[in-house]
Write an enzyme that holds these catalytic residues in place. Structure first.
Site, PDB file in Angstrom:
ATOM      1  N   LYS A  35       0.852  -1.204   0.000  1.00 23.60           N
ATOM      2  CA  LYS A  35       0.000   0.000   0.000  1.00 23.60           C
ATOM      3  C   LYS A  35       0.882   1.246   0.000  1.00 23.60           C
ATOM      4  CE  LYS A  35      -0.167  -0.154   5.038  1.00 23.60           C
ATOM      5  NZ  LYS A  35      -0.965  -0.556   6.209  1.00 23.60           N
ATOM      6  N   ARG A 131     -10.000  -0.505  15.996  1.00 23.10           N
ATOM      7  CA  ARG A 131      -9.992   0.347  14.803  1.00 23.10           C
ATOM      8  C   ARG A 131     -10.999  -0.254  13.834  1.00 23.10           C
ATOM      9  NH1 ARG A 131      -4.392   1.209  11.545  1.00 23.10           N
ATOM     10  NH2 ARG A 131      -4.917  -0.930  10.965  1.00 23.10           N
ATOM     11  N   TYR A 256      17.733  29.030   9.007  1.00 19.58           N
ATOM     12  CA  TYR A 256      16.532  29.748   9.460  1.00 19.58           C
ATOM     13  C   TYR A 256      16.464  29.797  10.981  1.00 19.58           C
ATOM     14  CZ  TYR A 256      14.407  29.825   4.812  1.00 19.58           C
ATOM     15  OH  TYR A 256      14.125  30.067   3.501  1.00 19.58           O
ATOM     16  N   MET A 304      13.605  24.229   2.465  1.00 24.45           N
ATOM     17  CA  MET A 304      12.778  23.523   1.485  1.00 24.45           C
ATOM     18  C   MET A 304      13.621  22.687   0.518  1.00 24.45           C
ATOM     19  SD  MET A 304       9.884  24.873  -1.201  1.00 24.45           S
ATOM     20  CE  MET A 304       8.751  25.493   0.010  1.00 24.45           C
TER      21      MET A 304
HETATM   22  C1  LIG Z   1      -0.164  -1.582   6.831  1.00 22.44           C
HETATM   23  C2  LIG Z   1      -0.719  -2.844   7.360  1.00 22.44           C
HETATM   24  C3  LIG Z   1       0.112  -3.941   7.629  1.00 22.44           C
HETATM   25  C4  LIG Z   1       1.618  -3.881   7.522  1.00 22.44           C
HETATM   26  O1  LIG Z   1       2.121  -3.303   8.718  1.00 22.44           O
HETATM   27  P1  LIG Z   1       3.701  -3.170   8.951  1.00 22.44           P
HETATM   28  O2  LIG Z   1       3.797  -2.623  10.344  1.00 22.44           O
HETATM   29  O3  LIG Z   1       4.211  -2.212   7.933  1.00 22.44           O
HETATM   30  O4  LIG Z   1       4.261  -4.519   8.807  1.00 22.44           O
HETATM   31  C5  LIG Z   1      -0.483  -5.117   8.004  1.00 22.44           C
HETATM   32  N1  LIG Z   1      -1.828  -5.212   8.151  1.00 22.44           N
HETATM   33  C6  LIG Z   1      -2.653  -4.167   7.944  1.00 22.44           C
HETATM   34  C7  LIG Z   1      -4.115  -4.338   8.128  1.00 22.44           C
HETATM   35  C8  LIG Z   1      -2.125  -2.944   7.550  1.00 22.44           C
HETATM   36  O5  LIG Z   1      -2.954  -1.918   7.346  1.00 22.44           O
END
Ligand SMILES: *Cc1c(COP(=O)(O)O)cnc(C)c1O
Length: 366
Positions: A35, A131, A256, A304
């Site tokens: 993802k 969640r 800065y 930047m």
């Molecule tokens: C992003 C995600 C993972 C992977 O988590 P990592 O900590 O990057 O290994 C696994 N399961 C779900 C549901 C996720 O959203």
């Protein structure tokens, strides 16, 4: 000569980390999480690099899955949050995707839909993270409704996510694990539980499938780490060069707001990389940076397009010197993104996903 900043992506390191995840959990299959454009590494390139190795991939949305299918990625792809609206089921079916269902409306939509072929489905249960997912007390009834429709739903698995698998204190993890174990036993269900930290540290959580993400990109997600985590190799190296050098007198400010003051007569190097590239502006003075393979530190606020480093103890460093902001230098010296993240009061995930499109990606070992 072009601007010297690049994100080099070592696909051999990705394959090495994948094999490590697989070997840690020999009885599980790895659902490779790509993802967010493979955590900033390029989802298509990473999926292709793991072609023939990874049995399936996971993404966060239909849009992410579509990019992969259009690039010719043919492996199964799981939508980790399932559909966002019932009308997405048409595309899920057309693209042959696998689905998570975490809410009643998704189950109703799936059971209403007439797919060309049954959809491999993962029932998400909330074992304590609070969640996504069904309450364990309700999961049995939902499971029964799904298994009763083999023309719509197939290969049903239980999925749950850990809130604290990375933490040294095991109490919360163990509580989640107990909940899931009991449910999986009652349903006689195959499971998919382990994220990266659980893949690395909790064999008890290794189910029919695991879901490693950040470890595949070479970051150690464990508070404290372990032997397996130390074998991970960085996949992304954020690399640039020194573009200017200046001497500043003791007590002079740099950058800065004048946050950093030279504690002695100092040599300052200017690096072509800044928050406009995704390098975190929260990086504190003292954040490590490699120059020609040697460690030095950030001196002054990140701007930047540029940042400044202390070259006083690196007399050989000059305009054109190699800079590694995280990853691996050609000399073999490494700078861990996890260490950089600590100096930015953040985690590797945000640094990796934060690298912006203007930074060219260069792929190694395609
Ligand atoms: C992003 C995600 C993972 C992977 O988590 P990592 O900590 O990057 O290994 C696994 N399961 C779900 C549901 C996720 O959203």
């Amino acid at each position: 000569m072009a601007r010297p900043l690049h994100a080099d992506i070592d696909l051999d390191a990705l394959r090495h980390n994948y094999r490590l995840a697989r070997d840690l959990a020999p009885s599980s299959q790895a659902l490779v999480v790509i993802k967010a454009d493979a955590y900033g590494h390029g989802a298509v390139a990473c999926a292709r690099a793991l072609g023939g190795l990874a049995p399936a991939f996971a993404v966060a949305s239909l849009e992410e899955a579509t990019v992969l299918r259009e690039a010719g990625v043919a492996e199964p792809i799981v939508l980790l949050e399932g559909i966002f609206a019932p009308d997405e089921l048409e595309r899920v079916d057309a693209l042959g995707l696998w689905l998570v269902v975490h809410s009643e409306w998704q189950v109703a939509a799936l059971l209403d839909h007439r797919p060309r072929r049954p959809v491999p489905t993962w029932l998400k249960v909330d074992s304590g993270m609070h969640r996504l997912g069904f309450d364990p007390a309700r999961a049995e009834a939902v499971w029964a409704r799904l298994t009763a429709c083999p023309e719509r739903v197939t290969a049903l698995h239980l999925m749950s996510h850990f809130a604290t698998a990375d933490a040294l204190d095991p109490a919360c993890f163990q509580h989640q694990m107990t909940t899931i174990d009991a449910l999986a036993r009652r349903l006689d269900a195959p499971t998919c539980l382990a994220n990266s930290p659980a893949t690395l540290a909790w064999p008890r959580a290794h189910g029919a499938w695991n879901r490693p993400g950040v470890m595949l990109y070479g970051s150690n997600p464990l508070e404290g780490g372990n032997d397996a985590a130390r074998e991970l190799r960085p996949v992304m190296t954020l690399r640039s060069e020194i573009i200017a050098v200046r001497e500043v007198a003791s007590g002079e400010p740099v950058g800065y707001g004048g946050r950093w003051h030279a504690p002695r007569p100092s040599r300052i190097g200017v690096v072509a990389a800044g928050y406009g590239d995704g390098y975190d502006r929260h990086a504190a003075d003292g954040t490590p940076v490699l120059v020609d393979g040697q460690r030095t530190t950030l001196a002054g606020k990140v701007s930047m397009d540029m940042l400044t480093v202390d070259l006083t103890d690196l007399p050989g460093a000059d305009i054109g010197s190699r800079v590694v902001l995280w990853g691996e230098d050609p000399s073999g010296a490494r700078l861990s993104i996890d260490e950089v993240a600590r100096h930015c009061d953040t985690i590797s995930y945000t640094l990796l996903t934060g690298i912006l499109p203007r930074v060219p990606r260069r792929y190694r070992h395609l």
